[in-house]
Enzyme design. Sequence first.
Site, PDB file in Angstrom:
ATOM      1  CB  CYS A   1      -0.972   0.071   1.122  1.00 37.47           C
ATOM      2  SG  CYS A   1      -2.309   1.283   0.814  1.00 37.47           S
TER       3      CYS A   1
ATOM      4  CG  HIS B   1      -3.960  -3.380   3.091  1.00 41.80           C
ATOM      5  ND1 HIS B   1      -2.709  -3.072   4.050  1.00 41.80           N
ATOM      6  CD2 HIS B   1      -4.311  -2.312   2.522  1.00 41.80           C
ATOM      7  CE1 HIS B   1      -2.831  -1.707   3.858  1.00 41.80           C
ATOM      8  NE2 HIS B   1      -3.823  -1.268   3.095  1.00 41.80           N
TER       9      HIS B   1
ATOM     10  CD  GLU C   1      -1.508  -6.152   5.292  1.00 49.46           C
ATOM     11  OE1 GLU C   1      -1.087  -6.672   4.324  1.00 49.46           O
ATOM     12  OE2 GLU C   1      -1.622  -4.901   5.609  1.00 49.46           O
TER      13      GLU C   1
END
Length: 517
Positions: free
Chosen positions: A78, A170, A172
């Site tokens: 990001c 993202h 994660e």
Amino acid sequence: MQKIIILDFGSQTTQLIGRRVRELDTFCEILPYNKFPQDDPDVIGVILSGSPFSVYDPEAFKIDLAQIRGRYPILGICYGAQFMSHTLGGRVEPAPSREYGRQHLTTIDLDNPLFKGFDLGSQVWMSHGDTITAIPEGFQCIASTESVKYAAYCATPTAHGCGLWGVQFHPEVFHSVQGSLLLKNFVVDICGSTQSWSAASFVDTTVTELKAQLGNDRVILGLSGGVDSSVAAVLISRAIGDRLTCIFVDHGMLRKNEFTQVMEDYKCLGLNVIGVDASEKFFADLAGVTDPEQKRKIIGRDFIEVFNAEAKKITDARWLGQGTIYPDRIESLNITGKVIKSHHNVGGLPKEMHLQLCEPLKWLFKDEVRRVGRQLGMPEHLISRHPFPGPGLAVRILGDITPEKVQILQNADDIFIRGLREYVCEDGETLYNKVWQAGAILLSTVRSVGVMGDERTYEHPVALRAVTSTDAMTADWAHLPYDFMARVSTDIINQVRGVNRVCYDISSKPPATIEWE
Ligand code: XMP
């Protein structure tokens, strides 16, 4: 030991990146963006986190990429991706509308090592106000969504050094369905992690290190009944046996029968534990106090006093053991750039007694502490125990605290918690294990009318709280089954004298907190 460095630019999900990397049995450290460790031979790769800033904000966090570029593989996530692109000659501009939520990768360079094993159309999670509109010369676009052209880019490794990758989504977060695969591709295939960080290897190396560190010294450790201090104690006792003395203070506001049960557990684990019943002192000092902060202060102060009095009897102790875990120590950045550090310890004691700190879990996340506990053969009920606040039921009784109120709450709480443990869901998991934390709260400043048999009652309500969470920073109320809630409510009202109404707390955090006080 090999490690990945995660440079934190202030994103809320930085810790989550760390946890995902650890799930790949790879050690990682999360450091403030400007604290890259020069000359650490164990670093095998670097991840740049997201950030609340735009690359154009005057206060935006910046680093000199030259110190890492070419030396290690880099993955920018990001803001990390936008910052690299912006710094190296690409262009970042405000997106026409904020790019937020689920999107799908409509084109992917499946030959790129970052996307090995990916499915076309893979869902990813975006959350950014700026977007990359041009990548630096020589870089390649390796994935796009319908609205985000440069969802991912890379500069491939050259003879002069390692490559770098940027993703504007993202990986994660849970909603990026193949996010863990992307991180595995980066950490294992690109950075070359041997994935040798495991609970078993952690126990072996830590016990060896503790033996070397502590020699023949004596250690004191304050147990709380919670998983962190218990696992720390068992680890240290593996290294030095009876030279570890544990102190477990009962302030009178633990759960029903908890003190006795936990003492038994500790003894079964072979720990050398002194149990101190100091409840009278705590109740006396708390009498008439209604202010939540005041309650916390009194309990904190009394706890230190009682603990110190016991600890001082062990005159030859050189160390204070603590169950501090990694999230307690991470210097996380808030938007103003100030470093917030929350490090719990038993205040005053190390200074006064010249004790050194021994914190064997200081690199672990909560789920890893649990894995280590299992590896050490600790009983499951101790390991999977919900978090419980240090001040105990004192912060779950609104108004002043008396032993009678604590007893009422203990009984209501016990019915609720036992119920959660006994309720098995369709997938075979108990409700207790599905929620992060649960407990009852006695609203002793409130009374309401009820009717029981032919009698009018005018008694206190109990609120039940159960939340789901991953780190207690944010939490949602747990959607418990109605049949379960109905039974618990009936059992509490029928069995606990002094309670005539049960409510369920349906507030999330934020804006509410998990505890009521
Ligand atoms: P809040 O209420 O802030 O709680 O949403 C977040 C988590 O922290 C626990 N908690 C405490 N733990 N000492 C502790 O050891 C405390 O004073 C304390 N206060 C809150 C709470 O139970 C939840 O898990």
